[in-house]
Design a protein around this motif. Structure first.
Motif, mmCIF file in Angstrom:
data_model
loop_
_atom_site.group_PDB
_atom_site.id
_atom_site.type_symbol
_atom_site.label_atom_id
_atom_site.label_comp_id
_atom_site.label_asym_id
_atom_site.label_seq_id
_atom_site.Cartn_x
_atom_site.Cartn_y
_atom_site.Cartn_z
ATOM 1 N N PRO A 84 -0.255 14.260 -3.056
ATOM 2 C CA PRO A 84 0.840 15.127 -3.494
ATOM 3 C C PRO A 84 1.408 15.971 -2.353
ATOM 4 O O PRO A 84 2.592 16.303 -2.340
ATOM 5 C CB PRO A 84 0.203 16.013 -4.575
ATOM 6 C CG PRO A 84 -1.263 15.891 -4.380
ATOM 7 C CD PRO A 84 -1.487 14.532 -3.815
ATOM 8 N N ASN A 85 0.539 16.297 -1.389
ATOM 9 C CA ASN A 85 1.027 17.065 -0.249
ATOM 10 C C ASN A 85 2.015 16.246 0.581
ATOM 11 O O ASN A 85 3.044 16.753 1.036
ATOM 12 C CB ASN A 85 -0.150 17.496 0.630
ATOM 13 C CG ASN A 85 0.244 18.559 1.630
ATOM 14 O OD1 ASN A 85 1.010 19.463 1.331
ATOM 15 N ND2 ASN A 85 -0.273 18.467 2.833
ATOM 16 N N LEU A 86 1.704 14.962 0.775
ATOM 17 C CA LEU A 86 2.623 14.093 1.505
ATOM 18 C C LEU A 86 3.936 13.921 0.742
ATOM 19 O O LEU A 86 5.015 13.887 1.334
ATOM 20 C CB LEU A 86 1.988 12.718 1.746
ATOM 21 C CG LEU A 86 0.851 12.666 2.777
ATOM 22 C CD1 LEU A 86 0.290 11.253 2.869
ATOM 23 C CD2 LEU A 86 1.319 13.140 4.146
ATOM 24 N N ALA A 87 3.830 13.832 -0.592
ATOM 25 C CA ALA A 87 5.038 13.702 -1.409
ATOM 26 C C ALA A 87 5.914 14.936 -1.281
ATOM 27 O O ALA A 87 7.147 14.853 -1.311
ATOM 28 C CB ALA A 87 4.658 13.478 -2.873
ATOM 29 N N GLY A 88 5.263 16.105 -1.111
ATOM 30 C CA GLY A 88 6.023 17.346 -0.959
ATOM 31 C C GLY A 88 6.461 17.614 0.458
ATOM 32 O O GLY A 88 7.545 18.159 0.698
ATOM 33 N N VAL A 89 5.620 17.230 1.423
ATOM 34 C CA VAL A 89 5.933 17.540 2.821
ATOM 35 C C VAL A 89 7.078 16.686 3.347
ATOM 36 O O VAL A 89 7.749 17.070 4.301
ATOM 37 C CB VAL A 89 4.681 17.369 3.711
ATOM 38 C CG1 VAL A 89 4.495 15.931 4.183
ATOM 39 C CG2 VAL A 89 4.736 18.304 4.913
ATOM 40 N N ILE A 136 12.495 25.462 -1.452
ATOM 41 C CA ILE A 136 12.739 24.707 -2.686
ATOM 42 C C ILE A 136 11.788 23.516 -2.794
ATOM 43 O O ILE A 136 11.383 23.117 -3.883
ATOM 44 C CB ILE A 136 14.219 24.245 -2.749
ATOM 45 C CG1 ILE A 136 14.526 23.677 -4.143
ATOM 46 C CG2 ILE A 136 14.524 23.205 -1.671
ATOM 47 C CD1 ILE A 136 15.989 23.408 -4.376
ATOM 48 N N ALA A 137 11.374 22.961 -1.651
ATOM 49 C CA ALA A 137 10.416 21.847 -1.651
ATOM 50 C C ALA A 137 8.996 22.325 -1.383
ATOM 51 O O ALA A 137 8.034 21.748 -1.890
ATOM 52 C CB ALA A 137 10.814 20.815 -0.587
ATOM 53 N N THR A 138 8.854 23.401 -0.596
ATOM 54 C CA THR A 138 7.531 23.866 -0.184
ATOM 55 C C THR A 138 6.697 24.385 -1.336
ATOM 56 O O THR A 138 5.517 24.046 -1.471
ATOM 57 C CB THR A 138 7.656 24.985 0.868
ATOM 58 O OG1 THR A 138 8.384 24.500 1.979
ATOM 59 C CG2 THR A 138 6.292 25.464 1.327
ATOM 60 N N ASN A 139 7.278 25.235 -2.198
ATOM 61 C CA ASN A 139 6.473 25.927 -3.207
ATOM 62 C C ASN A 139 5.777 24.973 -4.179
ATOM 63 O O ASN A 139 4.559 25.079 -4.377
ATOM 64 C CB ASN A 139 7.328 26.940 -3.966
ATOM 65 C CG ASN A 139 6.530 28.152 -4.374
ATOM 66 O OD1 ASN A 139 6.319 29.061 -3.573
ATOM 67 N ND2 ASN A 139 6.066 28.179 -5.604
ATOM 68 N N PRO A 140 6.491 24.013 -4.794
ATOM 69 C CA PRO A 140 5.785 23.083 -5.692
ATOM 70 C C PRO A 140 4.701 22.284 -4.972
ATOM 71 O O PRO A 140 3.608 22.078 -5.513
ATOM 72 C CB PRO A 140 6.910 22.161 -6.186
ATOM 73 C CG PRO A 140 8.159 22.961 -6.036
ATOM 74 C CD PRO A 140 7.946 23.785 -4.805
ATOM 75 N N MET A 141 5.006 21.828 -3.758
ATOM 76 C CA MET A 141 4.028 21.045 -2.994
ATOM 77 C C MET A 141 2.785 21.879 -2.700
ATOM 78 O O MET A 141 1.653 21.423 -2.864
ATOM 79 C CB MET A 141 4.673 20.556 -1.693
ATOM 80 C CG MET A 141 3.734 19.840 -0.735
ATOM 81 S SD MET A 141 2.986 20.945 0.501
ATOM 82 C CE MET A 141 4.414 21.366 1.494
#
Length: 314
Positions: A84-89, A136-141
């Protein structure tokens, strides 16, 4: 500017194509960096989230934390939450690196200089803009990654019969997303902003300054070589990461709870309670692992981004 360079700018890719390429370059750079340093990030998160048990901390330091994770959870435990971290990063680094690059280019044009020699204040403005846009992308990830990383340390209710035999429920990224909902995925956004905007404000101008100074001292004037970018980014990452560690500690505490009734009302309440119960040094928990994580992450990411830009001839 030479005639050849002017012709390239006139006939080269459109602004839209360049933007998409920069976003793609940033995404590849981020994935590469995160995959390499993820075990260190796991150690950093566990250290920042640890609380006294029977008057004693679970981990005595980074090395002890690493050993305990390896002994209790195996090698896979060091990579818990990587997917999930890669999906967010991917979008996070794409936005951060591309926005900084674009804003630096615009400001350099207005200042009549090159992006590499942009004044520090302009560089700080470009970095802060990138840090603001990436949240906007960092917080959910971040919240999914943190909850997966601390899942093995959370207390588990004791059951009976079949429930006891089954052991603790398996924590998955999709399960966390379902439990939190859209609003919950942005829990701790203020703390994330207070970490990421100052980080980018410090990191990007320092990175450009260090990379250019290393280039000038080692190879003479010119655009920084790839190794100069790696070295400058790594050094800048140490300074920026250390400076914003208190905000990262508060953010980690806020985002690590998966309970319906959060232990902290808000960011201010969290900071006050940490200060009261653990003292001011608690705000610097995990500073060394954070620096060891963030500095090489951004060093590798900026190096990969620079390489791709050079391959494209930009």
């Amino acid at each position: 500017m030479t005639t050849k360079e002017a012709a390239f700018q006139a006939d080269g890719p459109s602004a839209g194509v360049k933007l998409m390429a920069k976003l793609g370059n940033g995404a590849i750079a981020g994935v590469t960096g995160v995959s390499i340093i993820f075990p260190l990030d796991m150690v950093k998160t566990r250290l920042q989230n640890q609380k006294p048990v029977g008057g004693k901390m679970p981990y005595s330091g980074g090395i002890d934390c690493f050993r305990q994770i390896l002994r209790g959870e195996g090698v896979r435990g060091l990579y818990r939450g990587l997917v999930p971290n890669l999906a967010g990063v991917t979008p996070e680094k794409a936005i951060k690196l591309a926005v900084n690059d674009i804003v630096r280019g615009v400001l350099a044009q207005r200042a009549g200089t090159s992006p590499e020699r942009l004044p520090v204040m302009y560089g700080a403005l470009a970095g802060a803009t990138a840090g603001l846009c990436q949240v906007i992308a960092t917080n959910p990830m971040e919240i999914v990654k943190i909850q997966m990383q601390v899942a093995a340390t959370n207390p588990v209710a004791v059951g009976t019969g079949a429930a006891a035999m089954a052991g603790p429920p398996r924590v998955t990224a999709m399960g966390i997303v379902r439990d939190l909902g859209l609003r919950g995925l942005y829990k701790g956004t203020t703390a994330t902003l207070l970490r990421d905007v100052p980080f980018s404000l410090l990191f990007f101008p320092l990175q450009a300054l260090f990379a250019q100074n290393i280039q000038d001292r080692m190879y003479g004037e010119g655009k920084p070589a790839t190794l100069c970018v790696l070295a400058g980014s790594t050094v800048a990452g140490v300074f920026a990461a250390a400076a914003v560690t208190p905000a990262d500690v508060v953010k980690t505490r806020l985002q690590s709870s998966s309970q319906p009734s959060p232990p902290y009302r808000n960011m201010t309440d969290c900071a006050r309670r940490i200060l009261k119960s653990e003292g001011p040094m608690a705000f610097f928990k995990g500073t060394v692992p954070r620096c060891l994580t963030t500095a090489p992450l951004f060093g590798i990411a900026l190096m990969m981004y620079d390489l791709q830009q050079k391959v494209l001839g930009w």
